[in-house]
Design an enzyme around this catalytic site. Structure first.
Site, PDB file in Angstrom:
ATOM      1  N   LYS A  44      27.321  69.067  48.471  1.00  0.00           N
ATOM      2  CA  LYS A  44      26.039  69.031  49.192  1.00  0.00           C
ATOM      3  C   LYS A  44      24.924  69.564  48.295  1.00  0.00           C
ATOM      4  CE  LYS A  44      27.513  73.274  51.526  1.00  0.00           C
ATOM      5  NZ  LYS A  44      26.649  74.366  51.901  1.00  0.00           N
ATOM      6  N   TYR A 271      -1.088  84.814  34.552  1.00  0.00           N
ATOM      7  CA  TYR A 271      -1.818  85.131  35.782  1.00  0.00           C
ATOM      8  C   TYR A 271      -1.722  86.610  36.110  1.00  0.00           C
ATOM      9  CZ  TYR A 271      -2.223  80.158  36.943  1.00  0.00           C
ATOM     10  OH  TYR A 271      -2.524  78.830  36.933  1.00  0.00           O
TER      11      TYR A 271
HETATM   12  C1  LIG Z   1      31.121  74.781  55.983  1.00  0.00           C
HETATM   13  C2  LIG Z   1      31.221  75.026  54.521  1.00  0.00           C
HETATM   14  N1  LIG Z   1      32.407  74.902  53.909  1.00  0.00           N
HETATM   15  C3  LIG Z   1      32.557  75.125  52.581  1.00  0.00           C
HETATM   16  C4  LIG Z   1      31.480  75.462  51.803  1.00  0.00           C
HETATM   17  C5  LIG Z   1      31.672  75.732  50.341  1.00  0.00           C
HETATM   18  O1  LIG Z   1      31.461  77.086  50.072  1.00  0.00           O
HETATM   19  P1  LIG Z   1      31.539  77.635  48.587  1.00  0.00           P
HETATM   20  O2  LIG Z   1      30.448  76.993  47.845  1.00  0.00           O
HETATM   21  O3  LIG Z   1      31.350  79.099  48.750  1.00  0.00           O
HETATM   22  O4  LIG Z   1      32.886  77.275  48.062  1.00  0.00           O
HETATM   23  C6  LIG Z   1      30.226  75.610  52.403  1.00  0.00           C
HETATM   24  C7  LIG Z   1      29.068  76.009  51.580  1.00  0.00           C
HETATM   25  O5  LIG Z   1      28.136  76.641  51.946  1.00  0.00           O
HETATM   26  C8  LIG Z   1      30.089  75.380  53.789  1.00  0.00           C
HETATM   27  O6  LIG Z   1      28.901  75.493  54.396  1.00  0.00           O
END
Ligand SMILES: Cc1ncc(COP(=O)(O)O)c(C=O)c1O
Length: 379
Positions: A44, A271
């Site tokens: 993501k 700045y």
């Molecule tokens: C529901 C969920 N599962 C897994 C993950 C993966 O977590 P990580 O990046 O700590 O491995 C996330 C990341 O935020 C998440 O929101």
């Protein structure tokens, strides 16, 4: 010294992503798992800033069996590039986003009976049999159903509905990254108490709970699938050194010395004149700033690698530029390569170091690198 640009770099700022490192990190995580446990790679937020599609391909090559995203549009992007990949959406979906996710043949999260009904109806309308993962909120307090009785009835409902495929039952930990967290143990116990008897009764039900930190710390949380994000990019879920877990950082953030100029004692840069030279010195100007994801709060606190040495970032971070103090007798010239995250001649700045300086987490450091920064991929 003269401020002559010797070898013009290709871009003012750039991120170099080593896809081999992502592949090796996935292989290293997969090796931690029992054969029956699948690695799902979380890509993501554009692969935590590394590039979603490229990271996903590298993760699959490294042994990940599926991918996870937060949003429907992320599933759509992945599906266009990876027609055969299994993609799970983790986040909340509006009705319109549900249609997008179903059209992308993604697995759907559910935790409300009304949403399960919508999934069934939209699946029927679109001529698909949606795969759903029921989410149990064991303590995170975000998405998911808190009442175990409601979770059980949702699982039963999804299992008996012909038009729906019940694929998974899952939860998410709030404190997996805190090594001695008793709350983590409580969440895991709560999940196992509900999930194990359901899997026993139903059979094909993928139980998943672990993020990167839980995967590295607790084999008892691996279950049928782990969802690893941060670790696949070679970043430490505990905010320390990724090398302690045999993870390789995949991303480097580069810029260059666009200009070098002399400042007299007492003169300021940037700045607000937030830094003044105590004595005559040379200032290097790097064309990278908060518009590229270098956080403004790093003004007068970070160090940048130039000529294989750490140079203090002095003055306020601008949208498009930062300044470094090269000292009264600089050993580098305009045109020299600069590394904000990564290694140079044996010296290294980790994303974790920047996160500590900013009192934040490494996730935020790489996610912040903006689309203006071109990503170059090493294969
Ligand atoms: C529901 C969920 N599962 C897994 C993950 C993966 O977590 P990580 O990046 O700590 O491995 C996330 C990341 O935020 C998440 O929101």
């Amino acid at each position: 010294m003269s401020a002559v640009v010797k070898a013009a770099p290709v871009t003012r700022a750039g991120a170099v992503v080593d896809l081999g490192a992502i592949e090796r990190n996935c292989a290293r995580l997969a090796a931690e798992l029992e054969a029956a446990t699948a690695l799902c790679s979380v890509v993501k937020a554009d692969g935590y800033g590394h590039g979603a599609v490229e990271s996903a391909r590298a993760a699959l090559a490294g042994g990940a069996r599926s991918l996870a995203v937060a949003a429907a549009i992320e599933a759509v992007e992945l599906r266009a590039a990876l027609p055969d990949a299994r993609i799970l959406v983790l986040g909340a979906l509006t009705a319109a986003e549900l249609d997008q996710a179903l059209a992308a043949d993604a697995d759907i999260p559910v935790w409300r009976p009304s949403f399960l009904e919508l999934v069934r109806a939209r699946g029927e309308a679109l001529g698909r049999r949606p795969r759903v993962h029921v989410k149990y909120d064991t303590g995170m307090g975000r998405l998911g159903e808190r009442d175990p009785a409601v979770v059980r009835s949702l699982v039963d409902e999804a299992d008996t509905q012909e038009q729906i495929e019940l694929s998974g039952l899952w939860t998410h930990f709030a404190t997996a990254d805190e090594p001695d967290s008793g709350f983590f143990d409580q969440q895991l116990a709560r999940f196992l108490e509900l999930a194990l008897p359901l899997r026993e009764r139903i059979g094909a039900l993928t139980l998943h709970a672990a993020n990167s930190a839980a995967t590295l710390r607790e084999p008892g949380a691996h279950l049928d699938m782990v969802r690893c994000g941060i670790a696949i990019y070679g970043l430490d879920p505990f905010g320390q050194s990724p090398f302690a877990h045999r993870l390789e950082p995949a991303l480097e953030l580069h810029s260059y010395l666009a200009d070098v100029k002399r400042l007299g004692a007492g003169e300021s840069v940037g700045y607000g004149c937030s830094w003044r030279a105590a004595e005559a010195t040379w200032i290097g100007v790097l064309p990278i700033g908060y518009g590229d994801g270098v956080r403004r709060a790093l003004g007068n606190t970070a160090e940048i690698l130039i000529g294989g040495r750490r140079r203090p970032l002095v003055g306020t971070v601008s949208m498009d530029n930062v300044t470094v103090d090269l000292g009264p007798d600089p050993d580098v010239e305009a045109g020299a390569a600069a590394v904000l995250i990564g290694a140079q001649e044996g010296e290294r700045v980790l994303a974790e170091e920047l996160a500590q300086r900013l009192e934040t987490i490494n996730y935020e450091i790489t996610c912040a690198i903006s689309p203006r920064v071109p990503r170059e991929y090493l294969r």
